[in-house]
Design a protein around this motif. Structure first.
Motif, PDB file in Angstrom:
ATOM      1  N   ALA A  30      59.927 125.060 -11.679  1.00 23.44           N
ATOM      2  CA  ALA A  30      60.306 126.027 -10.776  1.00 23.44           C
ATOM      3  C   ALA A  30      59.016 126.266  -9.666  1.00 23.44           C
ATOM      4  CB  ALA A  30      60.481 127.596 -11.761  1.00 23.44           C
ATOM      5  N   SER A  31      59.827 126.708  -8.644  1.00 26.55           N
ATOM      6  CA  SER A  31      58.866 127.010  -7.379  1.00 26.55           C
ATOM      7  C   SER A  31      60.065 127.996  -6.595  1.00 26.55           C
ATOM      8  CB  SER A  31      58.419 125.717  -6.536  1.00 26.55           C
ATOM      9  OG  SER A  31      59.532 125.186  -6.042  1.00 26.55           O
ATOM     10  N   PHE A  32      59.169 128.837  -5.681  1.00 28.33           N
ATOM     11  CA  PHE A  32      59.923 129.687  -4.817  1.00 28.33           C
ATOM     12  C   PHE A  32      58.899 130.291  -3.816  1.00 28.33           C
ATOM     13  CE2 PHE A  32      58.843 132.532  -8.183  1.00 28.33           C
ATOM     14  CZ  PHE A  32      58.276 133.741  -7.375  1.00 28.33           C
ATOM     15  N   ASN A  33      59.414 130.692  -2.448  1.00 19.66           N
ATOM     16  CA  ASN A  33      58.502 130.938  -1.380  1.00 19.66           C
ATOM     17  C   ASN A  33      58.231 132.540  -1.607  1.00 19.66           C
ATOM     18  OD1 ASN A  33      58.030 132.200   1.504  1.00 19.66           O
ATOM     19  ND2 ASN A  33      57.839 129.835   1.457  1.00 19.66           N
ATOM     20  N   GLY A  34      56.880 132.958  -1.447  1.00 13.07           N
ATOM     21  CA  GLY A  34      56.213 133.921  -1.605  1.00 13.07           C
ATOM     22  C   GLY A  34      57.033 135.122  -0.917  1.00 13.07           C
ATOM     23  N   LYS A  35      57.556 134.932   0.154  1.00 17.26           N
ATOM     24  CA  LYS A  35      58.367 135.867   0.947  1.00 17.26           C
ATOM     25  C   LYS A  35      59.237 136.689   0.161  1.00 17.26           C
ATOM     26  CE  LYS A  35      62.029 133.026   2.903  1.00 17.26           C
ATOM     27  NZ  LYS A  35      62.429 132.373   4.108  1.00 17.26           N
ATOM     28  N   TRP A  36      59.920 135.956  -0.919  1.00 17.75           N
ATOM     29  CA  TRP A  36      60.830 136.530  -1.724  1.00 17.75           C
ATOM     30  C   TRP A  36      60.492 137.660  -2.504  1.00 17.75           C
ATOM     31  CZ3 TRP A  36      65.534 135.667   0.036  1.00 17.75           C
ATOM     32  CH2 TRP A  36      66.024 134.552   0.382  1.00 17.75           C
ATOM     33  N   ILE A  37      59.217 137.759  -2.776  1.00 11.90           N
ATOM     34  CA  ILE A  37      58.605 138.807  -3.423  1.00 11.90           C
ATOM     35  C   ILE A  37      58.546 140.171  -2.666  1.00 11.90           C
ATOM     36  CG2 ILE A  37      56.295 139.740  -4.223  1.00 11.90           C
ATOM     37  CD1 ILE A  37      55.488 137.282  -5.378  1.00 11.90           C
ATOM     38  N   SER A  38      58.276 139.901  -1.460  1.00 11.25           N
ATOM     39  CA  SER A  38      58.517 141.090  -0.249  1.00 11.25           C
ATOM     40  C   SER A  38      59.750 141.210   0.024  1.00 11.25           C
ATOM     41  CB  SER A  38      57.759 140.638   0.983  1.00 11.25           C
ATOM     42  OG  SER A  38      56.557 140.252   1.143  1.00 11.25           O
ATOM     43  N   TYR A  39      60.743 140.406   0.059  1.00  8.35           N
ATOM     44  CA  TYR A  39      62.222 140.807   0.043  1.00  8.35           C
ATOM     45  C   TYR A  39      62.559 141.501  -0.910  1.00  8.35           C
ATOM     46  CZ  TYR A  39      62.836 138.022   4.199  1.00  8.35           C
ATOM     47  OH  TYR A  39      63.042 137.366   5.733  1.00  8.35           O
ATOM     48  N   SER A  40      62.304 141.203  -2.551  1.00  8.65           N
ATOM     49  CA  SER A  40      62.841 141.955  -3.318  1.00  8.65           C
ATOM     50  C   SER A  40      62.399 143.487  -3.653  1.00  8.65           C
ATOM     51  CB  SER A  40      62.407 141.032  -4.574  1.00  8.65           C
ATOM     52  OG  SER A  40      61.160 140.887  -4.919  1.00  8.65           O
ATOM     53  N   HIS A  41      60.991 143.508  -3.479  1.00  9.15           N
ATOM     54  CA  HIS A  41      60.340 144.655  -3.361  1.00  9.15           C
ATOM     55  C   HIS A  41      60.878 145.733  -2.543  1.00  9.15           C
ATOM     56  CE1 HIS A  41      57.334 147.702  -1.854  1.00  9.15           C
ATOM     57  NE2 HIS A  41      56.884 147.662  -3.179  1.00  9.15           N
ATOM     58  N   THR A  42      61.315 145.129  -1.152  1.00 10.82           N
ATOM     59  CA  THR A  42      61.754 146.170  -0.102  1.00 10.82           C
ATOM     60  C   THR A  42      63.252 146.396  -0.516  1.00 10.82           C
ATOM     61  OG1 THR A  42      60.349 144.958   1.457  1.00 10.82           O
ATOM     62  CG2 THR A  42      62.294 146.359   2.226  1.00 10.82           C
ATOM     63  N   VAL A  43      64.207 145.487  -0.970  1.00 12.91           N
ATOM     64  CA  VAL A  43      65.403 145.825  -1.185  1.00 12.91           C
ATOM     65  C   VAL A  43      65.699 146.540  -2.365  1.00 12.91           C
ATOM     66  CG1 VAL A  43      67.732 144.808  -1.914  1.00 12.91           C
ATOM     67  CG2 VAL A  43      66.345 143.610  -0.239  1.00 12.91           C
ATOM     68  N   VAL A  44      64.915 146.414  -3.375  1.00 14.64           N
ATOM     69  CA  VAL A  44      65.135 147.225  -4.597  1.00 14.64           C
ATOM     70  C   VAL A  44      64.475 148.528  -4.394  1.00 14.64           C
ATOM     71  CG1 VAL A  44      64.710 147.392  -7.283  1.00 14.64           C
ATOM     72  CG2 VAL A  44      65.091 145.326  -6.139  1.00 14.64           C
ATOM     73  N   ALA A  45      63.313 148.793  -3.683  1.00 14.26           N
ATOM     74  CA  ALA A  45      62.711 150.191  -3.280  1.00 14.26           C
ATOM     75  C   ALA A  45      63.802 151.111  -2.694  1.00 14.26           C
ATOM     76  CB  ALA A  45      61.444 149.929  -2.687  1.00 14.26           C
ATOM     77  N   TYR A  46      64.207 150.449  -1.598  1.00 15.12           N
ATOM     78  CA  TYR A  46      65.331 151.021  -0.563  1.00 15.12           C
ATOM     79  C   TYR A  46      66.414 151.330  -1.746  1.00 15.12           C
ATOM     80  CZ  TYR A  46      62.756 150.688   3.692  1.00 15.12           C
ATOM     81  OH  TYR A  46      61.734 150.480   4.471  1.00 15.12           O
ATOM     82  N   ALA A  47      67.022 150.533  -2.579  1.00 18.94           N
ATOM     83  CA  ALA A  47      67.937 150.856  -3.243  1.00 18.94           C
ATOM     84  C   ALA A  47      67.924 152.057  -4.216  1.00 18.94           C
ATOM     85  CB  ALA A  47      68.822 149.559  -4.201  1.00 18.94           C
ATOM     86  N   ALA A  48      66.966 152.168  -4.787  1.00 17.14           N
ATOM     87  CA  ALA A  48      66.105 153.352  -5.500  1.00 17.14           C
ATOM     88  C   ALA A  48      66.406 154.707  -4.842  1.00 17.14           C
ATOM     89  CB  ALA A  48      64.883 153.123  -5.979  1.00 17.14           C
ATOM     90  N   PHE A  49      65.768 154.665  -3.552  1.00 18.83           N
ATOM     91  CA  PHE A  49      66.027 155.985  -2.975  1.00 18.83           C
ATOM     92  C   PHE A  49      67.359 156.398  -2.169  1.00 18.83           C
ATOM     93  CE2 PHE A  49      61.450 155.263  -2.948  1.00 18.83           C
ATOM     94  CZ  PHE A  49      60.903 156.641  -3.317  1.00 18.83           C
TER      95      PHE A  49
END
Length: 950
Positions: free
Chosen positions: A12-31
């Protein structure tokens, strides 16, 4: 060289930018998820606060949205839990991106990132309802850690113009938002402005969005990472014949970082050094307070005042054999100074003073000798100066945390909140560690380079420096009270703005360490002088800007001044410096104590002279330091010679400094008042008012008396109390403020009264009712001491009532007292509102000035005209129903009793006819606790019981 990896199949492999995207989206979703659900289900409830609801307040705060209500709380918790995975991954990737050989900063920032993530979980899953204290601890820890995380990410940010641009924008917006956030919070919490909390909520939500956005910028750098998962043992294919051990990577950074990076022994050395400085300032700031006890109780010169000269011990270093002996045994000298820390064990005030005086004698001698011993090694000398200066900051922070009392002072012990035993043990251990070695073991090793300049001027510079540090910076609230002029609030408050003073002190020290040439320059001296002039002549925020300038300048000149002074004979610099400092201390007292000392009228009300002298002495130090600068290498050359070891040593002191500043901010947050105070008996619309002369908060046995005062005020159920002889913001009184502890612990608003630069003994007002407006007066005093007064308007159950707190002049000056009675009578007569006078009048009932205070000239009535046994304290009133009066003995707290009157708002004044207690409503009765023998020495006396009126 690139690291070698064991061969294996990529599964498996994925680009590191998806960590930033997931952190941003889920954090905003929480608030935002919690916000949407909360507004849909509980809109009116989450916009409601303790003062207003819809439509005055129409947008919820973050805390109200993600709080205890179901299901929005659950929505927030679920998404914030999901956020933790990307969050930890983001911190790890950032460390991988920024790590460098021989650099500890990436590790530190990574640790801060992990700490923030854990504390976020703390305040998320422990709500204020579950445990208010732990919720606050987690929350403030998270907010405080945001500062080093943000600054560290900016410092470590790779050279990517886009990423750096957005980080600066989001970081600047984040910290810029804090200013209006605090402003509107104070508007809501202090001034109860309708709609202010809604505006505050918008800024609070902005902080959340900006905080997440700052970390979202990592998408720019992380897109250069490819995260790969390899199956090196063939597990995914069922292959069990894989290698048992992976090949070790070459060129690991861990060993290299620790080899040239952070060292715990070095850090503990610096910590011990700083605590030694803290112990010095704790002892020095306690000496004047102990001396003050004796003239206070003798009502004049007692002879014990000579103990202020304990600081001149560095003169002994002028004797060469004795200097050799002291420098060779510097540890013993420092240990002997701990006699001051142990002086709390002495029960007799005299013995406590003598042991503390000996401790100060040895401490001044030891520190001067320590500086002298290190003068041949500039980086080691700088470390000692840093410890000395940060020790002052630590002392001020300790006082900030303990309501302006230092917990290791000799006036403290277990019953009143002292930490003396802990302080002594820590000081002992700190001295053992910090005095293990010095650059000179008795040998008179000269400093590098030629020595220029005048030793006398250097000594005078030290005098100005030490006095400014002690008189203005040894407590974070001192200069704030210089600019305080009463309500409404138009300037800084001791809490939380005391933290600003502490931050300014730290900034000043950094200037002195990193830019010593600028710190000793005439240009910077001019800036410092302007700041001193602004502080002395202006009030409110503008005056406080001068105070912050003084704080920065004073701390900045400490390194160059001490470095310059120690090049000369220490007897001629430190000895002379402390001698002149002592005279400044006396002048600092003479300006208010002029009525009790020989030649005192010459110094009457001349704080401006004292400030001018201080800056002139500092100017002498600048003259000497700049003369020396011309004979030494330039700053650039000096920096080129600083070794990595010296830089690392400096970093430890800066870590400690930064930690102390974070502690100061945390204390400011935790001490912020709630302003949700209520009187004791609102159902009766009752007001219990008292007057008490507290004798500068030192009891008969020389212990600090705030806690004992708190207990009796609380048990008497005083809604309003006037305190006299309450201005303690001078060296001789410890630079304290009793009203801070009483107001916070009792839940009361407070007006400190005329500040320390107004040259009075002080008057203060504590009130359960909001103080709408207050004006400070200095009454006519052509001969004797100044008479302070507070004229405050209080909101009592929706009706405006004036309260006057007044201390008249002393008995020896009858003309002063006559003029003061006429002035105050005019103030009371002119107010159209109901009024209460809480006062110290120095007159007999029905005689002389009494008839100016009471009767047609003032419009005021005596709380009990039949009480013939009064001379000092009086309570007068008009426009209120007076229902009761009592006199309560003082125990050993002070030299004056407490007088208390009970009133009812909104009813006519009534008569002077006595009635029995059973005819009085329960809410208007005095506590039975003080009948008979009373409690802890407090009882109803003179009448042996309260009096009630029809």
């Amino acid at each position: 060289m690139a690291p070698k990896f064991k061969d294996g199949e990529t599964v498996a492999s994925f680009n590191g930018k998806w960590i930033s995207y997931s952190h941003t989206v889920v954090a905003y979703a929480a608030f935002l998820g919690a916000l949407i659900v909360g507004c849909y289900l509980h809109y009116h409830k989450i916009v409601q606060n303790e003062y207003y609801g819809y439509p005055d307040e129409w947008f919820p705060s973050v805390s109200a949205t993600i709080g205890d209500r179901y299901p929005e709380r659950s929505v927030f918790m679920v998404f914030i839990a999901i956020t933790s995975g990307p969050r930890f991954a983001l911190v790890a990737l950032w460390y991988v991106l920024t790590r460098r050989p021989n650099s500890t900063l990436p590790k530190f920032i990574a640790a801060v990132g992990i700490f923030r993530t854990l504390t976020c979980g703390g305040w998320t899953y422990v709500t204020s309802t579950d445990d208010h204290d732990w919720h606050d601890i987690f929350m403030i820890s998270y907010l405080v850690a945001t500062l080093p995380w943000t600054l560290g990410c900016l410092a470590l940010s790779p050279r990517n113009a886009t990423a750096l641009k957005y980080r600066k924008i989001f970081a600047g917006a984040f910290f810029g938002t804090l200013v209006p956030l605090i402003y509107f919070f104070i508007q809501h919490k202090v001034h109860h402005v309708a709609g202010a909390y809604t505006t505050y909520a918008f800024f609070e939500w902005s902080l959340v969005l900006l905080d997440v956005a700052f970390d979202a910028v990592t998408v720019v750098e992380f897109e250069n990472f490819e995260i790969v998962v390899k199956d090196v043992r063939g597990i995914s294919r069922g292959n069990k014949a894989a290698d048992a051990v992976l090949e070790k990577q070459k060129n690991k950074e861990v060993g290299q970082v620790f080899a040239g990076g952070f060292s715990w022994p070095g850090f503990f050395d610096a910590l011990a050094d700083v605590y030694n400085g803290f112990a010095f300032w704790s002892m020095l700031t306690s000496l004047g307070l102990l001396v003050w006890y004796f003239p206070l109780w003798h009502m004049g010169i007692s002879g014990y005042e000579v103990m202020v000269m304990c600081t001149v011990s560095p003169f002994l270093l002028g004797i060469k054999p004795l200097r050799y002996l002291i420098v060779s045994n510097i540890r013993i000298c420092h240990l002997l100074s701990l006699a001051g820390s142990l002086s709390f064990l002495a029960k007799s005030p005299e013995n406590r003073l003598f042991s503390a005086g000996f401790g100060v004698w040895m401490a001044c001698l030891s520190w001067a000798a320590t500086f002298f011993a290190e003068r041949s090694q500039p980086h080691r000398l700088e470390a000692r100066i840093s410890a000395f200066s940060i020790g002052l900051l630590a002392s001020s922070i300790a006082k900030f945390a303990f309501w302006t009392n230092n917990p290791v002072w000799p006036i403290m012990h277990g019953p009143n909140g002292g930490w003396n035993k802990v302080g002594f043990v820590l000081a002992f251990l700190a001295i053992i560690r910090s005095t293990r070695y010095t650059a000179s073991s008795g040998a008179d090793l000269p400093p590098p380079g030629p020595t220029k300049g005048s030793s006398t001027l250097a000594g005078l510079g030290l005098a100005g420096l030490f006095f400014a540090m002690h008189s203005l910076l040894s407590d974070s609230s001192t200069m704030i009270l210089w600019v305080w002029e009463g309500f409404p609030v138009r300037g800084p408050l001791a809490v939380p703005h005391g933290a600003y003073t502490l931050i300014a002190m730290g900034l000043g020290l950094c200037i002195g360490l990193f830019a010593p040439g600028f710190a000793r320059s005439w240009a910077f001296y001019g800036i410092g002088s302007i700041g001193a002039a602004v502080l002395t002549t202006y009030s409110h925020w503008f005056g406080y800007y001068g105070a912050l300038t003084v704080a920065i300048y004073t701390m900045a000149i400490a390194p160059p001044f001490i470095s310059n002074a120690i090049r000369h004979n220490p007897a001629g610099t430190f000895g002379l410096g402390f001698l002149v400092y002592n005279f400044l201390v006396l002048a600092h007292v003479w300006v208010v104590a002029y009525a009790f000392v020989p030649g005192g009228p010459l110094m009457r009300e001349h704080t401006d002279w004292v400030m001018t002298a201080t800056m002139l002495f500092i100017g002498c130090g600048v003259f000497s330091a700049t003369s020396q600068q011309t004979a030494t290498p330039t700053i650039k050359k000096y920096k080129d010679k600083v070794s990595p070891a010296a830089n690392k040593q400096r970093s430890y002191y800066l870590y400690i400094l930064f930690g102390l500043e974070l502690l100061a901010v945390s204390i400011a947050y935790l001490r912020f008042p709630s302003y949700n105070y209520t009187p004791y008996h609102p159902e009766e619309k009752a007001v219990t008012a008292g007057i008490w002369t507290i004798h500068f908060s030192l009891d008969n046995d020389m212990w600090s008396s705030e806690r004992r005062m708190r207990d009796v005020i609380q048990e008497l159920e005083l809604d309003v109390v006037g305190l006299l002889e309450s201005d303690l913001q001078r060296i001789i009184m410890g630079n304290r403020d009793t009203t801070q502890f009483l107001a916070e612990d009792l839940g009361m608003y407070v007006d400190y009264g005329p500040g320390p630069n107004k040259h009075t003994w002080g008057s203060a007002l504590l009130s359960k009712f909001p103080i709408v407006n207050s004006t400070h007066h200095l009454l006519p005093s052509p001969v004797g001491e100044l008479a302070p007064a507070i004229h405050a308007t209080l909101d009592m159950y929706g009706e405006m009532v004036d309260v006057f707190v007044f201390h008249s002049g002393q008995e020896e000056d009858p003309e002063d007292r006559r003029l003061q009675s006429e002035y105050l009578a005019g103030l009371m007569r002119e107010t159209p509102r109901p009024a209460i006078l809480l006062s110290y009048l120095v007159t007999k009932p029905l005689e002389g000035n009494y008839n100016t205070y009471v009767g047609e000239k003032s419009g005021m009535r005596d709380v009990d005209p039949s009480d013939w046994d009064r001379w000092c304290e009086y309570i007068l009133y008009k426009g209120l129903k007076r229902t009761g009066y009592a006199r309560v003995s003082r125990s050993t707290i002070t030299d004056t009793e407490i007088q208390v009157g009970k009133f009812v708002v909104g009813q006519p004044e009534g008569t002077n006819d006595f009635i029995s207690e059973d005819q009085v409503a329960p809410g208007l009765r005095f506590p039975a606790l003080f009948r008979g023998e009373g409690v802890r020495g407090h009882r109803y006396h003179v009448f042996d019981e309260p009096r009630y009126f029809a």
